[in-house]
Design a protein around this motif. Structure first.
Motif, short mmCIF file in Angstrom:
data_model
loop_
_atom_site.label_atom_id
_atom_site.label_comp_id
_atom_site.label_asym_id
_atom_site.label_seq_id
_atom_site.Cartn_x
_atom_site.Cartn_y
_atom_site.Cartn_z
N PRO A 232 61.29 78.18 143.21
CA PRO A 232 60.94 78.38 142.13
C PRO A 232 62.11 78.42 141.24
O PRO A 232 63.19 79.09 141.82
N THR A 233 62.09 77.91 140.02
CA THR A 233 63.22 77.79 139.33
C THR A 233 63.43 78.80 138.15
O THR A 233 64.28 78.86 137.37
N VAL A 234 62.50 79.31 138.12
CA VAL A 234 62.05 80.62 137.09
C VAL A 234 61.75 82.00 137.44
O VAL A 234 61.34 81.87 138.78
N VAL A 235 62.00 83.23 136.98
CA VAL A 235 61.52 84.39 137.37
C VAL A 235 60.61 84.94 136.27
O VAL A 235 60.57 84.55 134.95
N GLU B 72 56.77 96.82 137.01
CA GLU B 72 58.27 96.22 137.24
C GLU B 72 58.23 95.01 137.77
O GLU B 72 59.29 94.75 138.57
N TYR B 73 57.35 94.35 138.11
CA TYR B 73 57.05 93.09 138.92
C TYR B 73 58.25 92.06 138.16
O TYR B 73 57.85 91.50 136.89
N THR B 74 59.26 91.60 138.70
CA THR B 74 60.28 90.63 138.21
C THR B 74 60.60 89.95 139.70
O THR B 74 61.23 90.45 140.45
N GLU B 75 59.99 88.66 139.68
CA GLU B 75 60.22 87.96 140.94
C GLU B 75 60.31 86.31 140.48
O GLU B 75 59.65 85.87 139.75
N PRO B 76 61.16 85.51 141.37
CA PRO B 76 61.04 84.37 141.21
C PRO B 76 59.89 83.63 142.01
O PRO B 76 59.85 83.78 143.11
N CYS B 77 58.93 83.23 141.24
CA CYS B 77 57.72 82.74 141.84
C CYS B 77 57.26 81.53 141.11
O CYS B 77 57.57 81.27 139.98
#
Length: 584
Positions: A71-74, A81-86
């Motif tokens: 993935p190229t975006v977060v 608090e979910y902050t993931e590159p997916c």
């Protein structure tokens, strides 16, 4: 991230270590104490560790990160608090977890103020309004580009560490036991398939099992000789007891023999039935006895619905919102006026629409002495939410009720259909709990499909079709069809108010039945609030069209062709004889 055991105070930073802890410390789970998912916001439970691991890999896995399609975006969740590159799909999977917990979720697309805490409503909105949208269409603050490769590297290292721990965990002795249990289940599924799909009788299945076991016993000397020969070639002369031990070990790894030999869990018909009933999502039929000689066998509809909608693939297809009608015509029942006027079904939230089918059939020779003696009445249902290409498949059609036609004539439809109607009333008023959605979903009967005789019998119309008002769709008189054109709009349609009034008139004066074409009320109509016989019994295309109008019109056309010398009778008979009716 800190992982905490739901059964004790154990805590760790690695998910693989938590899995290992569950296996070592809580390995004695029973069916009454299922294994919970490791994620606190997930309500799923499982009967085996293999099932848990499959669930984790499908629903809670980040293993796609760092592969060919990184993935190229977060994505940043607005609720936690979910902050993931997916990927976009993984982000919506996370949002649906909030919906399952009844938390209000705002639509993440820019310029859209839609919000909902209902899983099905949110899915319907996304499918209808934002179909084909890209990551560039999200609101500010939800998506950001990955600026540092270290961010991915840290995640990849964490996943690699988890995978190493899980690989070590999978090599334990416990996995051998899980494999053995899975093979036992697969063998039971094979026997079940032999009966239900391949139509092999229980006695034939038992005979095959006994013969295979007998062949195995007779082949023991051959196996012993071959093992002894191989050991002698590599190790020289060895004690005969060692050879016997090896032969016994090889025999014990034969799954078929281990579970079907004397005392095995699948050795007899009763043991197989008991195992299948415990391990498979089987809904057992229930017999309702009406009197000493009459009974009805009913397969609980609500339990069957729960079992079907527990399957993620079926649920996803049922949640899919079909496209609306175009000027060219109708696409599905959703485009019709009857569906749009149904206040229970025509809403944005997910509702269950059932289609019933009733028919009588013979199980013995209908021309011999057994004529009508063993004739049965069957009621089936199908989940109408599915697309037509799915619900038309044989395995999508579920049996609801089975009884003798004689029982229907003696006790009436109201008494025979009582268990089915009770479940349908519950479905309308309270709904059925769907585990994947974590909510109860309401529904009702959308239509009842049947031939004209079956439809009139259940709906309460005259079955002889000799009444003055013989049609269940309109108020056309029997004399009118002799000299007037029969088509839509020329005759006054039956309305709900007219039908209800006719039923009351017949109750007070039975002689009115022959004139009005109505002889009693319909039990479905009397108990269900969102179903009515006037628009609930559509014409059957098979009997009315394919077996009625088409053959009649075709015979007239062929007769005209032969009269005008377009084709000869000999040529027609030759074409019929040479037509490939059976595809080879």
């Amino acid at each position: 991230m800190q992982w905490t055991c739901k059964q004790c105070n154990f805590s760790t930073e690695k998910r693989g270590q938590l899995l290992k802890h569950y296996r070592l410390k809580h390995g004695g789970f029973t069916r009454q104490q299922p294994i919970p998912c490791l994620h606190n916001d997930c309500l799923c439970t499982f009967k085996s560790f293999n099932a848990l691991k499959v669930h984790l890999s499908v629903w809670h896995c980040q293993s796609n990160i760092g592969q060919a399609s990184k993935p190229t975006v977060v994505f940043h969740c607005q609720l936690c608090e979910y902050t993931e590159p997916c990927t976009e799909e993984e982000f919506f999977t996370h949002l649906r977890r909030h919906l399952k917990l009844k938390q209000k979720v705002l639509c993440p697309y820019d310029g859209c103020d839609f919000h909902s805490n209902v899983y099905s409503t949110f899915n319907a909105h996304k499918s209808r309004v934002h179909k084909g949208s890209a990551t560039t269409h999200f609101k500010t603050g939800i998506v950001s580009n990955i600026k540092h490769q270290d961010q991915l590297t840290e995640v990849e290292n964490d996943i690699s560490s988890q995978d190493d721990t899980e690989c070590e965990f999978e090599e334990s002795v416990g996995d051998i036991q899980d494999l053995e249990s899975q093979l036992e289940r697969n063998l039971a599924a094979l026997f079940l398939k032999m009966q239900t799909i391949l139509h092999i009788s229980e006695s034939a299945t038992q005979e095959v099992i006994q013969q295979i076991n007998q062949i195995h016993l007779l082949s023991q000397p051959l196996l012993h000789s071959k093992v002894q020969e191989i050991i002698s070639q590599h190790c020289g002369d060895v004690d005969n007891s060692i050879v016997s031990d090896v032969v016994n070990a090889v025999s014990q790894t034969n799954v078929l023999l281990k579970f079907t030999s004397t005392g095995g869990s699948l050795s007899t018909a009763s043991r197989r039935a008991s195992y299948i009933q415990q391990e498979f999502p089987l809904v057992m039929p229930v017999e309702f006895r009406l009197d000493r000689d009459s009974s009805v066998v009913y397969v609980p509809t609500l339990k069957m619905l729960q079992a079907l909608l527990r399957n993620k693939d079926i649920l996803d297809k049922a949640l899919h919102v079909e496209c609306g009608a175009s000027p060219e015509g109708y696409h599905s029942f959703r485009d019709g006026s009857h569906f749009k006027e149904n206040v229970l079904l025509n809403v944005e939230e997910f509702r269950i629409a059932l289609g019933l089918y009733i028919d009588d059939f013979e199980v013995a020779n209908p021309l011999g002495t057994s004529k009508k003696k063993h004739k049965l009445c069957a009621v089936y249902w199908v989940l109408a939410n599915l697309d037509s290409k799915y619900r038309s498949a044989l395995h999508s059609i579920q049996l609801a009720l089975l009884c003798k036609v004689k029982t229907v004539k003696e006790h009436g439809y109201a008494e025979v259909l009582r268990p089915l109607i009770q479940d349908l009333v519950t479905l309308e008023e309270h709904g059925v709990y769907v585990e994947q959605l974590a909510e109860s979903v309401k529904g009702t009967v959308l239509y009842v499909a049947a031939d004209n005789l079956g439809a009139h019998a259940l709906a309460g119309f005259q079955e002889s079709f000799a009444a003055h008002l013989f049609c269940r769709f309109c108020m056309c008189k029997k004399d009118d069809i002799q000299d007037k054109e029969v088509r839509s709009g020329l005759h006054q349609p039956r309305t709900r108010a007219d039908h209800d009034r006719h039923v009351q008139e017949v109750i007070h004066d039975h002689t009115m039945a022959r004139h009005l074409g109505v002889k009693r009320g319909c039990p479905l109509n009397e108990n269900l609030k969102h179903f009515h016989v006037v628009d609930g019994f559509p014409p059957d295309i098979l009997h009315d069209f394919l077996e009625g109008i088409v053959p009649a019109e075709m015979s007239l056309c062929l007769q005209d062709f032969m009269t005008k010398k377009y084709v000869s009778l000999d040529c027609l008979n030759k074409a019929i004889k040479q037509f490939p009716y059976v595809l080879r």
